[in-house]
Motif scaffolding. Structure first.
Motif, mmCIF file in Angstrom:
data_model
loop_
_atom_site.group_PDB
_atom_site.id
_atom_site.type_symbol
_atom_site.label_atom_id
_atom_site.label_comp_id
_atom_site.label_asym_id
_atom_site.label_seq_id
_atom_site.Cartn_x
_atom_site.Cartn_y
_atom_site.Cartn_z
ATOM 1 N N ASP A 1 0.841 -1.198 0.000
ATOM 2 C CA ASP A 1 0.000 0.000 0.000
ATOM 3 C C ASP A 1 0.879 1.253 0.000
ATOM 4 O O ASP A 1 0.624 2.214 -0.741
ATOM 5 N N ALA B 1 2.480 1.760 -3.431
ATOM 6 C CA ALA B 1 1.505 2.250 -4.411
ATOM 7 C C ALA B 1 1.232 3.737 -4.209
ATOM 8 O O ALA B 1 1.116 4.505 -5.169
ATOM 9 N N LEU C 1 -0.201 -10.097 -7.853
ATOM 10 C CA LEU C 1 -0.853 -9.103 -8.703
ATOM 11 C C LEU C 1 -1.876 -8.277 -7.929
ATOM 12 O O LEU C 1 -1.970 -7.056 -8.118
ATOM 13 N N PHE C 2 -2.644 -8.931 -7.060
ATOM 14 C CA PHE C 2 -3.723 -8.245 -6.351
ATOM 15 C C PHE C 2 -3.198 -7.461 -5.154
ATOM 16 O O PHE C 2 -3.435 -6.254 -5.040
ATOM 17 N N HIS C 3 -2.476 -8.132 -4.271
ATOM 18 C CA HIS C 3 -1.966 -7.455 -3.076
ATOM 19 C C HIS C 3 -0.690 -6.663 -3.377
ATOM 20 O O HIS C 3 -0.505 -5.564 -2.856
ATOM 21 N N ARG D 1 0.396 -5.555 -6.382
ATOM 22 C CA ARG D 1 0.345 -4.675 -7.577
ATOM 23 C C ARG D 1 1.611 -4.853 -8.426
ATOM 24 O O ARG D 1 2.182 -3.890 -8.964
#
Length: 373
Positions: free
Chosen positions: A202, A205, A228-230, A232
């Motif tokens: 997080d 990002a 990919l999801f957590h 990125r």
């Protein structure tokens, strides 16, 4: 003094793989030491080694890593990391790392390593990053003085089983204008999903900082989904087990007919680069579902289907390899020619964590080098 790497020739030509311009995306600093350097650094620290001769030590690393298990493979790093605990040791290892890339024809590389593993002699996280950067810059100066050009960026890595992800992410961002180009998580993959480091991802990002994640090596599709999801992730470290999401319906003499799952289709369509490392994937058992020979590696399947495949060494010491050797092995296994080899380098150039304009310049340099070959 850089030892001349073994030379590999493109079949049917007089062209050396070594002389071709190449890009290295997945190459661990603590997996690329010279055996002779390990011996010298260990002697200065009074550390006991499993072998005292550089050739025997090199064989020990390769034999120990060739276990079929990522956990056993990773155990060899206890030796290399032990000699990388001082500023002088880190500078030397990083400098020689760049020297060896240059000798193999690499013109751009990203070197990944975990600063949190290099603090036992009192250095701080910032000090170890600064030491590695100093070594990298000395190595690039060496290349320039020898008439070569190479650029190397750091990928600061957090160990996925530890709880320092946010701290390491902050470290990476803090050094983004001083040599660090991206972030990674590494270590034991199975049982330690990317979601454990969600706070770090997080943060990254929020600071527009690029990420690659080890996934699809010792664990399968769920690990890739998490990356990919957590995470990125813009690239997948290894990612070879994305092939588990490809169903081969039938084959004939000329064609293979397949169906892609939603995950593999996404990775393909988004051109998410796969940092494939063929020899390492054999050693760790990452391709055990397909076989135990390089010709069984799903590399060619992924390439023929249009995935963004790249060729990497992972750990040059443990696999006794170079990018030139990996390219030669793949060419022998799948019958590639010079145009295929160029595609792999252009894929890697497009996937680097450089600014767009620099990626375009890198692609131009690769195209020019292959045209002149």
């Amino acid at each position: 003094m850089t030892a001349a790497p073994e030379e590999y020739l493109v079949p049917g030509t007089g062209i050396s793989f070594n002389s071709l311009p190449k890009v290295s995306l997945h190459d661990h600093l603590d997996g690329g030491l010279r055996p002779a350097t390990i011996i010298e650094l260990a002697d200065a620290l009074s550390l006991e080694l499993p072998a005292g001769d550089e050739f025997e030590l090199g064989e020990w690393f390769e034999d120990s890593a060739d276990s079929g298990s990522l956990t056993s493979y990773l155990a060899t790093f206890d030796v290399t990391i032990a000699v990388m605990q001082t500023r002088e040791g880190l500078i030397r290892v990083a400098r020689e790392f760049v020297n060896d890339l240059t000798a193999d024809g690499v013109i751009y590389g990203e070197v990944r390593w975990a600063p949190e593993q290099h603090l036992t002699k009192g250095l701080t996280l910032d000090e170890v990053v600064e030491a590695v950067q100093e070594g990298i810059e000395l190595g690039t100066d060496d290349a320039r003085n020898d008439g070569h050009s190479i650029r190397v960026g750091q990928l600061v890595t957090a160990m996925r089983h530890a709880d320092r992800g946010l701290e390491i992410a902050e470290l990476a961002v803090r050094h983004r204008d001083r040599g660090v180009v991206g972030f990674d998580i590494a270590g034991a993959e199975l049982g330690f999903p990317a979601s454990r480091q969600l706070e770090a991802f997080d943060y990254l990002a929020q600071h527009y900082f690029p990420v690659t994640v080890h996934a699809g090596e010792a664990d399968g599709l769920e690990s890739i989904r998490g990356a990919l999801f957590h995470g990125r992730a813009l690239r997948l470290g290894h990612g070879v087990r994305i092939a588990e999401d490809i169903e081969i319906e039938r084959q004939d003499d000329e064609n293979t007919y397949v169906t892609l799952g939603l995950l593999s289709q996404w990775v393909k369509d988004r051109e998410i680069a796969l940092e494939l490392s063929p020899s390492s994937n054999l050693q760790t058992g990452a391709i055990a579902a397909w076989g135990d020979e390089l010709a069984d590696h799903p590399f060619d399947l992924l390439y023929q289907l249009g995935f963004q495949v790249t060729v990497n060494t992972d750990n040059r010491l443990m696999s006794n390899t170079t990018i030139s050797r990996e390219l030669a092995l793949l060419t022998d296994a799948f019958g590639y020619d010079l145009s295929d080899i160029e595609v792999f380098q252009l894929n890697a150039a497009a996937a680097t964590f450089l600014p767009l304009e620099d990626r375009e310049d890198l692609a131009d340099a690769i195209a020019e080098g292959f045209d002149e070959a």
